[in-house]
Write an enzyme that holds these catalytic residues in place. Structure first.
Site, PDB file in Angstrom:
ATOM      1  N   CYS A 406       0.830  -1.163   0.132  1.00 17.24           N
ATOM      2  CA  CYS A 406      -0.040   0.042  -0.017  1.00 17.24           C
ATOM      3  C   CYS A 406       0.976   1.493   0.023  1.00 17.24           C
ATOM      4  O   CYS A 406       0.321   2.272  -0.813  1.00 17.24           O
ATOM      5  CB  CYS A 406      -1.081   0.048   1.169  1.00 17.24           C
ATOM      6  SG  CYS A 406      -0.185  -0.308   2.786  1.00 17.24           S
ATOM      7  N   HIS A 450      -2.367   0.669   7.128  1.00 21.39           N
ATOM      8  CA  HIS A 450      -2.425   0.917   5.578  1.00 21.39           C
ATOM      9  C   HIS A 450      -1.918   2.201   5.285  1.00 21.39           C
ATOM     10  O   HIS A 450      -1.859   3.369   6.086  1.00 21.39           O
ATOM     11  CB  HIS A 450      -4.015   1.060   5.357  1.00 21.39           C
ATOM     12  CG  HIS A 450      -4.285   0.786   4.021  1.00 21.39           C
ATOM     13  ND1 HIS A 450      -3.789   0.256   3.004  1.00 21.39           N
ATOM     14  CD2 HIS A 450      -5.225   1.655   3.339  1.00 21.39           C
ATOM     15  CE1 HIS A 450      -4.343   0.171   2.059  1.00 21.39           C
ATOM     16  NE2 HIS A 450      -5.340   1.410   1.952  1.00 21.39           N
ATOM     17  N   ASP A 466      -7.946   6.140  -2.796  1.00 18.51           N
ATOM     18  CA  ASP A 466      -6.889   4.950  -2.277  1.00 18.51           C
ATOM     19  C   ASP A 466      -6.342   3.986  -3.262  1.00 18.51           C
ATOM     20  O   ASP A 466      -7.194   3.410  -3.929  1.00 18.51           O
ATOM     21  CB  ASP A 466      -7.739   3.818  -1.266  1.00 18.51           C
ATOM     22  CG  ASP A 466      -6.868   3.069  -0.596  1.00 18.51           C
ATOM     23  OD1 ASP A 466      -5.576   2.904  -1.052  1.00 18.51           O
ATOM     24  OD2 ASP A 466      -7.365   2.214   0.320  1.00 18.51           O
TER      25      ASP A 466
END
Lengths: 664, 320
Positions: A406, A450, A466
């Site tokens: 991520c 994250h 995202d």
């Protein structure tokens, strides 16, 4: 106390208590303490068996010096909580050896109580709390042993009595626990070192967050008063990274601004409370945009929550979040500058691509959408094991390897957005969490760590996006473990245990139940501090009137004591002493006729004297006295009927005499 | 005795009147924390400080738990004395300077009473357990100094059971009274006090060989001191030397006939009474205003010793 020696059961219980007191401390005590403990324990047993004598004075002095030096070396000094606790335990161990008199034993017992209290500063889980009842029980049993009259009793009655005392104390304790006013710390004290806490840090290279994601350790839990939001909406902000030096992302200036920027609440708010595990860091976790009615933390310039002190113990706070709020619709120059900062050189391919995107797309929003489309369509792979890239990490990731985690996606996207002139930053925190439907709460673990992106658009303010969702939507919708099924080997033990449980239905249910109990413990016991107390009392009594409350508490305590006294004394079971009552009536009857018992005169002497004074009634009087004496002193079974009969005879005859003397 | 203790005693006399048998009740039991109890509170204070400063709920809980145990201990300590019956027994008379051993019976009417201490001084208490619905007897020691009635001060009964944090105690007056005879002092018995016009008796003291009359067969009750061992060894059976018991020549032990300090005279008379009794001699004891005898035997001796013990004392206890 006239007896100065220490009874055997006290010694037994003290040795047991010592084991029970020290066990929970072992995790943070240096190893040599264990050696000291074993040596001293053996010595004490040998003293008891008369195989060894008490340590001489010089040895005690030497032992204290050695312990002092040991603590100094193990903890780099004699100050601090760990050093203090080590000293306390060492004193507890040494004092047990040199203990001779009952007074020494009392000192050891009190040291033990204090050592139990300090163990809570390191470990305050439900199991630790329950376990600590055992040393308390053993110490109380030792105290009882000290008071017993016999030197060699059996140890069990003492511990049974101690258990009874503890049970009877529980109701009073609950009243005190709920109502005793909680105030803030009076002064700051050294805190327990947070050992090996994993979690987000001030600055992160891509590899750090991947490592974090391999741990199943709990980060925090949040329970919602309303319906649980969908998993994909749970973006728990911790920090923003605004500064990029070509390799690492770090906090920027706006995350140090102590004032929240302008924002407008919109949509429906979410109310929830968070119980955070100790992180050793000062920031709290919340959904955007948080308001803290309790004022535990400050909303900073980048919308993250920061406290003045690091979170060293479990912390509970209530939050109201406005997920649809418009954040900072007008961007100050300084923030814009920070949101566009890039290293002077490096990653030329990415910069060129950004320029191309900017040229081909009319609006910033279109650039963002193009980027997301790219992540979605190009062959990117979501993995915890990204291959090494070269000097230009963004170029290497975007154009060569296309495998990453991520933080790679978020970092690369921010880089490209900035290069295209769109203010943006990396947000780190946690995403998702394990929903516990039964308890209406979410458990968020380190593997939920994250990173995502937020960019700024004129009029709309900061917008969350995202990129990971485009590559691996299952990461957002289900979780990390589902996103990288073939990389299970990377996870640490706690995470693997978690995975195993998940595969077995009933075991997972059990685990979730246990989690629920623990969470309740954290929320209702550990988190029961100032605000929680006020909230609870308000819920029960409507308003908080301290005077009425104080009176109520005192009243409750008094009633509790009274009930306990009734249970203990059982006044309804009091046997009446019929013999004494009868004897008292006998004395009264004779006194009316001028025969008074002399002080110190026993029943027989009195009866004989009375018989001499009242010769006509002598037989009845002596019969009563004989009956009384037989029942009272000769161990004959009490027969109140016979005694009553004898007494009635005396009284009747005396009345008759009185009547006759009046008739004369 | 200070004014305070006089006040206290008067108050106690009203609150816990003197009696041979006393049942401890709420009127008679007092309770206060011990030094250990105060130290315990200090430890609790320290734990509370730690709880406040570290905002630690478990430390709070432990502090409250131990605080509640402290409160519960009040009831337990108090209960350990409540309902206990104390009863004093008859104590044999002693001679001045000896130790009396009055005993006290502790009796439980329902529950057991553990570690009950009894004594006159806090430093020397006797500790014992009373089983449920049972009893135990504790023998105490009491040093006597003067003749007369020895009436000790109030007896302290206390208990710190179960935790030693509190001491519950009571001061009871179990009406313990020990008759103390004068200390027997050996001394030369003065012979006839001649020339004083004292015509009452031929001799003040006259236990001697002069009165030896012959040997008679031993009877139960004869003193072994008068056994004629030589005759026994010669196989003539148990014979005792029979001393003169001539009418009119009874021994007269007279206070007025002796000289010196009255207490010394009483001590000497005590010795003479014992000696005369040992010798199974009939004797008369003459004290100012009182004459006992002539008589002999244990009862007479007891009456004489009692008269000596109480000589000059107000006659309040004559009946006892």
């Amino acid at each position: 106390m006239s007896l100065l020696t220490i009874p055997r059961e006290t010694l037994v219980w003290l040795m047991v208590a010592q084991v029970l007191v020290i066990l929970p401390h072992l995790a943070h005590l240096p190893l040599w303490i264990v050696a000291l403990w074993l040596g001293c324990g053996l010595w004490r047993v040998r003293i008891y068996r008369m195989q060894a004598s008490y340590p001489p004075g010089w040895l005690k002095g030497l032992a204290m010096l050695v312990v002092g030096a040991g603590v100094y070396l193990s903890h780099d000094g004699l100050v601090g909580l760990d050093a203090g606790v080590t000293l306390l335990i060492a004193a507890f161990i040494l004092k047990l050896v040199e203990m001779r008199s009952r007074r020494d034993a009392v000192v050891v017992i009190f040291l033990g109580f204090f050592a139990v209290a300090t163990s809570y500063l390191f470990e305050d889980g439900l199991l630790a709390g329950l376990f600590s009842l055992l040393p308390i029980l053993a110490l109380l049993a030792a105290m009882i042993g000290l008071q017993q009259s016999r030197l060699f009793g059996r140890p069990w009655p003492a511990v049974r009595l101690a258990g009874g005392l503890l049970l009877q104390a529980v109701p009073l304790m609950l009243v005190l626990f709920v109502f005793f006013p909680r105030v803030g710390p009076l002064w700051s004290l050294p805190q327990a070192q947070t050992r090996g806490t994993t979690g987000l840090a001030e600055e992160m290279a891509p590899g750090d967050i991947a490592e974090l994601s391999q741990s199943g350790e709990l980060a925090f839990r949040a329970s919602f008063s309303g319906e649980l939001p969908p998993r994909a909406a749970l973006y728990w902000r911790a920090l923003t990274f605004e500064q990029f030096d070509g390799r690492r992302w770090a906090r920027g200036p706006s995350s140090h601004v102590m004032r929240a920027p302008a924002w407008t609440p919109q949509g429906a708010p979410l109310d929830y409370s968070v119980v955070m595990q100790p992180s050793g860091q000062p920031w709290l976790f919340a959904l955007d945009v948080p308001e803290l009615p309790g004022g535990e933390a400050q909303l900073m310039g980048d919308f993250h929550l920061q406290r003045s002190r690091p979170v060293e113990a479990a912390l509970m706070y209530r939050v109201r979040s406005w997920p649809a709020a418009v954040r900072q619709p007008r961007l100050p120059q300084s923030v814009a500058r920070a949101g566009l900062q890039l290293p002077a050189q490096g990653n030329p391919r990415s910069r060129a691509w950004a320029a191309e995107l900017k040229a081909t797309h009319p609006t910033p929003q279109a650039v963002v959408e193009a980027l997301l489309r790219h992540f979605n369509q190009a062959p990117y792979v979501y993995t915890l094991k990204p291959p090494p890239v070269g000097e230009d990490i963004v170029d290497g990731f975007l154009f060569d390897t296309r495998r990453g985690f991520c933080i790679h996606y978020a970092g690369a996207m921010t880089f490209v957005l900035r290069a295209a002139g769109i203010p943006s930053r990396v947000v780190v925190g946690y995403q998702g969490g394990e929903l516990n439907e039964a308890g209406n709460y979410v458990s968020v673990r380190q593997l939920d760590a994250h990173a995502w992106v937020e960019y700024w658009l004129a009029g709309r303010g900061w917008v969350r996006v995202d990129p990971t969702f485009q590559v691996a939507p299952e990461r957002i919708e289900q979780g990390l473990v589902e996103a990288v099924p073939e990389e299970r080997a990377l996870f640490d033990d706690s995470a693997i245990a978690l995975l195993r449980y998940r595969d077995i239905g009933w075991l997972n249910d059990l685990r979730l139940k246990w989690e629920g109990i623990n969470y309740g413990w954290q929320r209702w016991v550990l988190g029961y501090q100032g605000d929680e107390q006020l909230a609870l009392i308000q819920r029960w009594f409507g308003s908080v009137d301290y005077r009425a409350l104080g009176a109520g508490v005192v009243g409750a305590l008094a009633i509790g004591m009274a009930v306990l006294a009734l249970v203990l004394f059982k006044p309804w079971r009091n046997v009446r002493d019929r013999q004494r009552e009868g004897y008292a009536r006998f004395e009264q009857a004779l006194a009316r006729h001028g025969v008074r018992r002399q002080p110190g005169e026993g029943p027989r002497a009195f009866g004989e004297r009375a018989a001499q004074r009242l010769p006509e009634r002598a037989e009845a009087i002596l019969a009563f006295v004989r009956q009384y004496e037989a029942q009272r002193y000769a161990g004959q079974t009490a027969d109140s009927v016979a005694l009553d009969r004898a007494l009635r005879r005396v009284c009747r005859q005396l009345r008759w005499r009185a009547a006759r003397s009046r008739g004369e | 005795m200070s004014r305070f203790s006089r006040h206290r005693d008067r108050w106690l006399d009203k609150r816990i009147p003197r009696a041979k048998s006393v049942v401890l009740s709420q009127r008679s039991i007092f309770i206060l924390p011990t030094r250990m109890g105060v130290a315990f509170l200090i430890v609790l204070g320290l734990i509370l400080l730690a709880a406040i400063n570290y905002q630690n709920s478990l430390a709070y809980a432990m502090c409250f738990l131990l605080g509640s145990v402290y409160a519960v201990a009040i009831l337990h300590t108090w209960r350990n004395l409540a309902g206990l019956r104390l009863q004093s027994g008859r104590t044999h008379p002693i001679f001045a300077g000896e130790q009396a051993h009055p005993w006290v019976r502790l009796e439980s009417r329902s529950r057991a009473h553990q570690a009950v201490a009894l004594g006159w001084q806090r430093a020397a208490m006797t500790l014992d357990d009373v089983p449920a619905r049972g009893a135990c007897e504790i023998e105490l020691a009491l040093q006597s100094e003067r003749r007369g009635w020895l009436r000790p001060e109030r007896l302290r009964v206390e208990s710190r059971f179960p935790l030693g944090l509190f001491v519950a105690w009571s001061w009871v007056d179990l009406d313990i009274a020990v008759l103390v005879y004068p200390r027997p002092l050996e001394g030369e018995a003065p012979t006839v006090q001649g020339g004083e016009g004292d015509e009452e008796g031929a001799r003040v003291v006259g236990v001697g060989a002069d009165d030896y009359r012959g040997l008679v067969a031993w009877q139960r009750g004869d003193s072994l001191q008068r056994l004629h061992w030589k005759a026994y060894s010669r196989g003539r059976g148990l014979l005792v030397k029979d001393f003169a018991a001539l009418a009119g020549s009874d021994l007269l032990l007279s206070f007025d006939a002796l000289g010196g300090d009255p207490e010394a005279r009483l001590s000497l008379l005590c010795h003479l009474v014992l000696a005369a009794s040992d010798a199974q001699q009939r004797f008369t004891l003459q004290l100012p205003g009182r004459t006992l005898g002539p008589g002999e035997g244990a009862e007479h001796q007891e009456r004489c010793l009692q008269a000596l013990a109480l000589h000059g004392a107000p006659a309040e206890r004559a009946a006892a």
